[in-house]
Write a protein that holds these residues in place. Sequence first.
Motif, mmCIF file in Angstrom:
data_model
loop_
_atom_site.group_PDB
_atom_site.id
_atom_site.type_symbol
_atom_site.label_atom_id
_atom_site.label_comp_id
_atom_site.label_asym_id
_atom_site.label_seq_id
_atom_site.Cartn_x
_atom_site.Cartn_y
_atom_site.Cartn_z
ATOM 1 N N THR A 93 -2.940 -10.012 3.718
ATOM 2 C CA THR A 93 -3.768 -9.086 4.598
ATOM 3 C C THR A 93 -3.268 -8.795 5.993
ATOM 4 O OG1 THR A 93 -4.872 -10.892 5.140
ATOM 5 C CG2 THR A 93 -6.131 -9.744 3.643
ATOM 6 N N ARG A 94 -1.991 -9.527 6.371
ATOM 7 C CA ARG A 94 -1.596 -9.237 7.788
ATOM 8 C C ARG A 94 -0.409 -8.392 7.650
ATOM 9 N NH1 ARG A 94 -2.308 -14.532 11.458
ATOM 10 N NH2 ARG A 94 -4.770 -14.452 10.830
ATOM 11 N N ILE A 95 0.208 -7.981 6.526
ATOM 12 C CA ILE A 95 1.004 -7.248 6.472
ATOM 13 C C ILE A 95 0.647 -5.794 5.925
ATOM 14 C CG2 ILE A 95 1.654 -8.552 4.270
ATOM 15 C CD1 ILE A 95 4.613 -7.274 4.495
ATOM 16 N N ASN A 96 0.064 -5.065 7.075
ATOM 17 C CA ASN A 96 -0.739 -4.012 6.803
ATOM 18 C C ASN A 96 -0.448 -2.687 7.558
ATOM 19 O OD1 ASN A 96 -1.503 -4.885 9.288
ATOM 20 N ND2 ASN A 96 -3.359 -5.429 8.937
ATOM 21 N N ARG A 97 0.741 -2.590 7.940
ATOM 22 C CA ARG A 97 0.901 -1.188 8.749
ATOM 23 C C ARG A 97 0.928 -0.164 7.832
ATOM 24 N NH1 ARG A 97 6.109 -0.608 10.957
ATOM 25 N NH2 ARG A 97 6.712 -1.997 9.128
ATOM 26 N N ILE A 98 0.492 1.169 8.333
ATOM 27 C CA ILE A 98 0.972 2.348 7.744
ATOM 28 C C ILE A 98 2.437 2.635 8.283
ATOM 29 C CG2 ILE A 98 0.233 4.712 7.533
ATOM 30 C CD1 ILE A 98 -2.034 2.935 6.584
ATOM 31 N N ARG A 99 3.254 2.747 7.289
ATOM 32 C CA ARG A 99 4.718 3.053 7.761
ATOM 33 C C ARG A 99 4.921 4.712 8.159
ATOM 34 N NH1 ARG A 99 8.388 -0.561 3.985
ATOM 35 N NH2 ARG A 99 7.402 -2.738 4.486
ATOM 36 N N ASP A 100 4.151 5.267 7.254
ATOM 37 C CA ASP A 100 4.625 7.006 7.440
ATOM 38 C C ASP A 100 3.506 7.664 6.909
ATOM 39 O OD1 ASP A 100 6.234 9.197 7.965
ATOM 40 O OD2 ASP A 100 6.796 9.163 5.999
ATOM 41 N N VAL A 101 3.138 8.778 7.091
ATOM 42 C CA VAL A 101 2.473 9.785 6.659
ATOM 43 C C VAL A 101 3.006 11.039 6.787
ATOM 44 C CG1 VAL A 101 0.021 10.747 6.243
ATOM 45 C CG2 VAL A 101 0.206 8.696 7.560
ATOM 46 N N ASP A 102 3.412 11.654 5.506
ATOM 47 C CA ASP A 102 3.963 12.697 5.526
ATOM 48 C C ASP A 102 3.160 13.892 5.028
ATOM 49 O OD1 ASP A 102 5.482 14.712 4.985
ATOM 50 O OD2 ASP A 102 7.289 13.744 4.090
ATOM 51 N N ALA A 103 2.237 14.518 5.653
ATOM 52 C CA ALA A 103 1.396 15.485 5.297
ATOM 53 C C ALA A 103 1.880 16.632 4.392
ATOM 54 C CB ALA A 103 0.698 16.027 6.763
ATOM 55 N N ARG A 104 3.025 16.794 4.924
ATOM 56 C CA ARG A 104 3.739 18.080 4.179
ATOM 57 C C ARG A 104 4.262 17.848 2.647
ATOM 58 N NH1 ARG A 104 7.313 21.700 8.237
ATOM 59 N NH2 ARG A 104 5.467 22.196 9.180
ATOM 60 N N ASN A 105 4.531 16.494 2.535
ATOM 61 C CA ASN A 105 4.965 16.004 1.060
ATOM 62 C C ASN A 105 3.585 15.405 0.509
ATOM 63 O OD1 ASN A 105 6.945 15.710 -0.951
ATOM 64 N ND2 ASN A 105 6.595 13.226 -0.309
ATOM 65 N N PHE A 106 2.606 15.475 1.180
ATOM 66 C CA PHE A 106 1.307 14.796 0.630
ATOM 67 C C PHE A 106 1.676 13.413 -0.044
ATOM 68 C CE2 PHE A 106 0.534 19.255 0.496
ATOM 69 C CZ PHE A 106 -0.902 19.372 0.807
ATOM 70 N N SER A 107 2.195 12.614 0.945
ATOM 71 C CA SER A 107 2.567 11.339 0.650
ATOM 72 C C SER A 107 2.226 10.357 1.902
ATOM 73 C CB SER A 107 3.817 11.069 0.152
ATOM 74 O OG SER A 107 4.711 11.251 1.088
ATOM 75 N N ILE A 108 1.795 9.044 1.527
ATOM 76 C CA ILE A 108 1.608 8.135 2.462
ATOM 77 C C ILE A 108 2.726 6.925 2.070
ATOM 78 C CG2 ILE A 108 -0.465 7.038 1.622
ATOM 79 C CD1 ILE A 108 -1.338 6.746 4.421
ATOM 80 N N THR A 109 3.069 6.077 3.099
ATOM 81 C CA THR A 109 3.947 4.911 2.977
ATOM 82 C C THR A 109 3.318 3.962 3.654
ATOM 83 O OG1 THR A 109 5.797 5.919 2.379
ATOM 84 C CG2 THR A 109 6.118 3.695 2.820
ATOM 85 N N ALA A 110 2.908 2.698 2.960
ATOM 86 C CA ALA A 110 1.997 1.872 3.666
ATOM 87 C C ALA A 110 2.422 0.402 3.109
ATOM 88 C CB ALA A 110 0.572 1.908 3.632
ATOM 89 N N GLU A 111 2.001 -0.622 3.837
ATOM 90 C CA GLU A 111 2.147 -2.027 3.495
ATOM 91 C C GLU A 111 1.098 -2.512 2.704
ATOM 92 O OE1 GLU A 111 5.268 -3.201 7.055
ATOM 93 O OE2 GLU A 111 3.232 -3.748 7.166
ATOM 94 N N ALA A 112 1.683 -3.602 2.036
ATOM 95 C CA ALA A 112 0.743 -4.181 0.846
ATOM 96 C C ALA A 112 -0.927 -4.325 1.239
ATOM 97 C CB ALA A 112 1.022 -4.979 0.128
ATOM 98 N N GLY A 113 -1.171 -5.037 2.693
ATOM 99 C CA GLY A 113 -2.440 -5.404 3.070
ATOM 100 C C GLY A 113 -3.399 -4.340 3.559
ATOM 101 N N ALA A 114 -2.666 -3.092 3.831
ATOM 102 C CA ALA A 114 -3.668 -2.118 4.502
ATOM 103 C C ALA A 114 -4.997 -1.809 3.269
ATOM 104 C CB ALA A 114 -2.794 -0.818 4.276
ATOM 105 N N THR A 115 -5.949 -1.869 3.901
ATOM 106 C CA THR A 115 -7.049 -1.534 2.928
ATOM 107 C C THR A 115 -7.285 0.041 2.359
ATOM 108 O OG1 THR A 115 -8.673 -0.924 4.688
ATOM 109 C CG2 THR A 115 -8.467 -3.432 4.272
ATOM 110 N N LEU A 116 -8.018 0.105 1.477
ATOM 111 C CA LEU A 116 -8.392 1.245 1.153
ATOM 112 C C LEU A 116 -8.927 2.350 2.264
ATOM 113 C CD1 LEU A 116 -9.583 1.349 -2.673
ATOM 114 C CD2 LEU A 116 -7.209 1.191 -1.700
#
Length: 476
Positions: A93-116
Amino acid sequence: MCQTLIAQLQDCLGVDQVITDPATQAGYLADWRGRYHGRALAVVLPQSTAQVAEVVRLCVAANTPIVPQGGNTGLCGGATPDTSGRAVVVAMTRINRIRDVDARNFSITAEAGATLDDLKAAADSVDRLYPLTLGAGHRSTLGGTLATNAGGLQVLRYGMTRDLCLGLEVVLPDGTIWSKLGGLRKDNTGFDLKQWFIGAEGTLGLITAATMKLYPQASARALVWLDLPDTDSAVRAHERAQSVFAGSQTAAELISAPTLALVRHHLPEAALPAGVHWPPSPNHWALMIEVAAHDAAFLESLLDGWQRASAAQGCASGVIVTDTDGQQALWTIRKGLAEAQKREGISIKHDISLPISHIPAFVNDASAALEQRFPGIRIIVFGHIGDGNLHYNLSYADAAQNAVLLAQSDDAHQIVYEVVTRLGGSIAAEHGIGQLKTGWLEQHAPAGSLDLMRKLKDVLDPKGLMNPGKVLADRH
Ligand SMILES: Cc1cc2nc3c(=O)[nH]c(=O)nc-3n(C[C@H](O)[C@H](O)[C@H](O)COP(=O)(O)OP(=O)(O)OC[C@H]3O[C@@H](n4cnc5c(N)ncnc54)[C@H](O)[C@@H]3O)c2cc1C
């Protein structure tokens, strides 16, 4: 040896991030339903992929089992250690950063502990949608939903978690990091390795980050609420909805009247919106269909089409709820079903899937066989009819009878899974196997599948330390 490992984990993570005190560990050692209770040498809370990798290396060197845990909302005991007290629970749960949101590519990269909910908020901030929707979205994590290949309420339109995943970063059972993040939708460079880890319930490695698909936001939504006399009418209504709404239909949820009665009893604050009524008899079924479009005029034309198609087939078109508050009220009820069931007390649960066309046969055959074996049994049925997925829970209304029923739960499972298998269905639709269903998987897995899974497990995790006893019955 144990004290050495604890000291090494403390050196790696800091003393505060290594929990050994039983009282503080308690919340990590029981599952959401309270059905499983385990013990652990330590619960650790890493904050980076490098720390997860080091924790795995230390545990492997000490021959210590590792139990990955996300939000601990899983329903099959997959995140609960056994009672030996040997395992280290790795809480993500503490490894939870949103690393990147690429709106133009319609994608998000996040760490495993990020909640829905974290993912949805990050997507929303750039006018995008992260579509995975569950009743436990405030706690369920990206890693947990990948590890269980969670489904939920919008699979009909957007697919399961597996379908949303573009890339993964994983700590393998030997502590090495495998990373193939990135936003590619097409990439045929050999085996699609990420698929091994999705749905593996932490038995092949620890997912530390992922790149997931985003979608455009819909600006206009409506819910259709139908009160139907049987499941055959529900399947026909769903078929009609699919032909009219096609890709604009986002959900088709079936709820039996006894299930709604539980919500009324345990969550009295959950009220139906004006014009929508509770089903009049215990034999009735409610069907909730959601339609989402990018502008109001298009939505209106779809709803007109629905009314015309229903009239042409001589069927009711139901109550159409277009106001946001009314829709919210209906979703509150739908998302409250699991909580109402929990408050009602223990039940024998099944999370099954069938070809949609076979749902009526399943409901008829399974309930007849159960009634014969367990006279007066109460069957709570709800689920994602658009995905052929039913939650099929058994208990007696009189709680005093349930201890006896639980003692005979194998008979109940046998009856249900026999009908499921005969009709070409699956004994595990979206919650996974965990420790709840390992024995049933042995009986119902397609020929050769378990052998292949074991070969893969033996190659990646030769010591059998990664979430032992989950999915595959423990042989080590
Ligand atoms: C009220 C409620 C409603 C729900 N509704 C739905 C629904 O509609 N659809 C649905 O599919 N599920 C549903 N669930 C089940 C649950 O939310 C999902 O299974 C969810 O995917 C679990 O996420 P989690 O982070 O809580 O994982 P956990 O419960 O912590 O773990 C689940 C499994 O994944 C493994 N795991 C966790 N994190 C990792 C990781 N980072 N790497 C590797 N393995 C990991 C664990 O070892 C365990 O085997 C519901 C649960 C509740 C309580």
